[in-house]
Scaffold this motif. Structure first.
Motif, mmCIF file in Angstrom:
data_model
loop_
_atom_site.group_PDB
_atom_site.id
_atom_site.type_symbol
_atom_site.label_atom_id
_atom_site.label_comp_id
_atom_site.label_asym_id
_atom_site.label_seq_id
_atom_site.Cartn_x
_atom_site.Cartn_y
_atom_site.Cartn_z
ATOM 1 N N LEU A 1 0.827 -1.189 0.000
ATOM 2 C CA LEU A 1 0.000 0.000 0.000
ATOM 3 C C LEU A 1 0.869 1.250 0.000
ATOM 4 O O LEU A 1 0.614 2.198 -0.746
ATOM 5 C CB LEU A 1 -0.921 0.011 1.230
ATOM 6 N N LEU A 2 1.865 1.263 0.849
ATOM 7 C CA LEU A 2 2.721 2.438 0.965
ATOM 8 C C LEU A 2 3.518 2.688 -0.315
ATOM 9 O O LEU A 2 3.648 3.835 -0.749
ATOM 10 C CB LEU A 2 3.654 2.265 2.159
ATOM 11 N N ASP A 3 3.997 1.633 -0.939
ATOM 12 C CA ASP A 3 4.734 1.795 -2.195
ATOM 13 C C ASP A 3 3.840 2.375 -3.288
ATOM 14 O O ASP A 3 4.263 3.248 -4.049
ATOM 15 C CB ASP A 3 5.315 0.458 -2.659
ATOM 16 N N ALA A 14 5.216 10.220 2.846
ATOM 17 C CA ALA A 14 4.090 9.572 3.530
ATOM 18 C C ALA A 14 4.228 9.821 5.029
ATOM 19 O O ALA A 14 5.275 9.577 5.612
ATOM 20 C CB ALA A 14 4.084 8.084 3.239
ATOM 21 N N GLU A 15 3.146 10.322 5.640
ATOM 22 C CA GLU A 15 3.167 10.587 7.077
ATOM 23 C C GLU A 15 2.488 9.483 7.869
ATOM 24 O O GLU A 15 3.000 9.023 8.872
ATOM 25 C CB GLU A 15 2.468 11.917 7.390
ATOM 26 N N THR A 16 1.295 9.075 7.427
ATOM 27 C CA THR A 16 0.520 8.101 8.183
ATOM 28 C C THR A 16 -0.259 7.206 7.235
ATOM 29 O O THR A 16 -0.824 7.679 6.252
ATOM 30 C CB THR A 16 -0.486 8.817 9.110
ATOM 31 N N LEU A 17 -0.298 5.927 7.542
ATOM 32 C CA LEU A 17 -1.088 4.959 6.792
ATOM 33 C C LEU A 17 -2.236 4.502 7.683
ATOM 34 O O LEU A 17 -2.006 4.044 8.804
ATOM 35 C CB LEU A 17 -0.234 3.757 6.389
ATOM 36 N N ALA A 27 -8.320 2.189 2.250
ATOM 37 C CA ALA A 27 -7.166 2.534 3.074
ATOM 38 C C ALA A 27 -6.726 3.923 2.649
ATOM 39 O O ALA A 27 -6.922 4.322 1.499
ATOM 40 C CB ALA A 27 -6.044 1.520 2.860
ATOM 41 N N SER A 28 -6.151 4.676 3.558
ATOM 42 C CA SER A 28 -5.742 6.031 3.213
ATOM 43 C C SER A 28 -4.351 6.323 3.757
ATOM 44 O O SER A 28 -3.971 5.824 4.816
ATOM 45 C CB SER A 28 -6.751 7.056 3.733
ATOM 46 N N GLY A 48 -4.323 -2.888 -3.342
ATOM 47 C CA GLY A 48 -3.327 -1.834 -3.225
ATOM 48 C C GLY A 48 -3.427 -0.798 -4.327
ATOM 49 O O GLY A 48 -2.620 0.125 -4.375
ATOM 50 N N GLU A 49 -4.418 -0.929 -5.210
ATOM 51 C CA GLU A 49 -4.585 0.006 -6.325
ATOM 52 C C GLU A 49 -5.005 1.379 -5.800
ATOM 53 O O GLU A 49 -5.864 1.492 -4.933
ATOM 54 C CB GLU A 49 -5.661 -0.540 -7.268
#
Length: 100
Positions: A1-3, A14-17, A27-28, A48-49
């Protein structure tokens, strides 16, 4: 997700997942751009899209900040809101006592 979130916003940090509470929510990831502005990247939690992006300031954010600490710095706003909650509780108790 992060990638995938980083790929959708090159140059942003990125600060927060945030994981979704239920499977049908997205997911945000809260991102910070190079110009120090914040925004959201929304992702499908299963694949993860990337589903889209959104501004940090929103209707929901406005009401959350207002109800939490009246858009003041936290150290001033939270005690003010808490004291108003105690006043509301006192009003409820006196209303229940005096109502016949």
């Amino acid at each position: 997700l992060l990638d995938n979130a980083r790929a959708a916003a090159p140059g942003a940090k990125a600060e927060t997942l945030y994981a979704p509470q239920d499977p049908w929510f997205a997911a945000s990831v809260r991102m910070r751009a190079a110009d120090d502005s914040r925004f959201w990247v929304y992702l499908d939690p299963w694949s993860g899209e990337v589903r889209g992006t959104g501004a940090w300031a929103s209707f929901q954010r406005f009401f959350r900040q207002t109800h939490r600490h009246l858009m003041l710095p936290t150290k001033y706003g939270v005690p003010i809101v808490s004291s108003l909650a105690l006043l509301l509780l006192a009003s409820l108790v006196t209303g229940l006592i005096t109502y016949k």
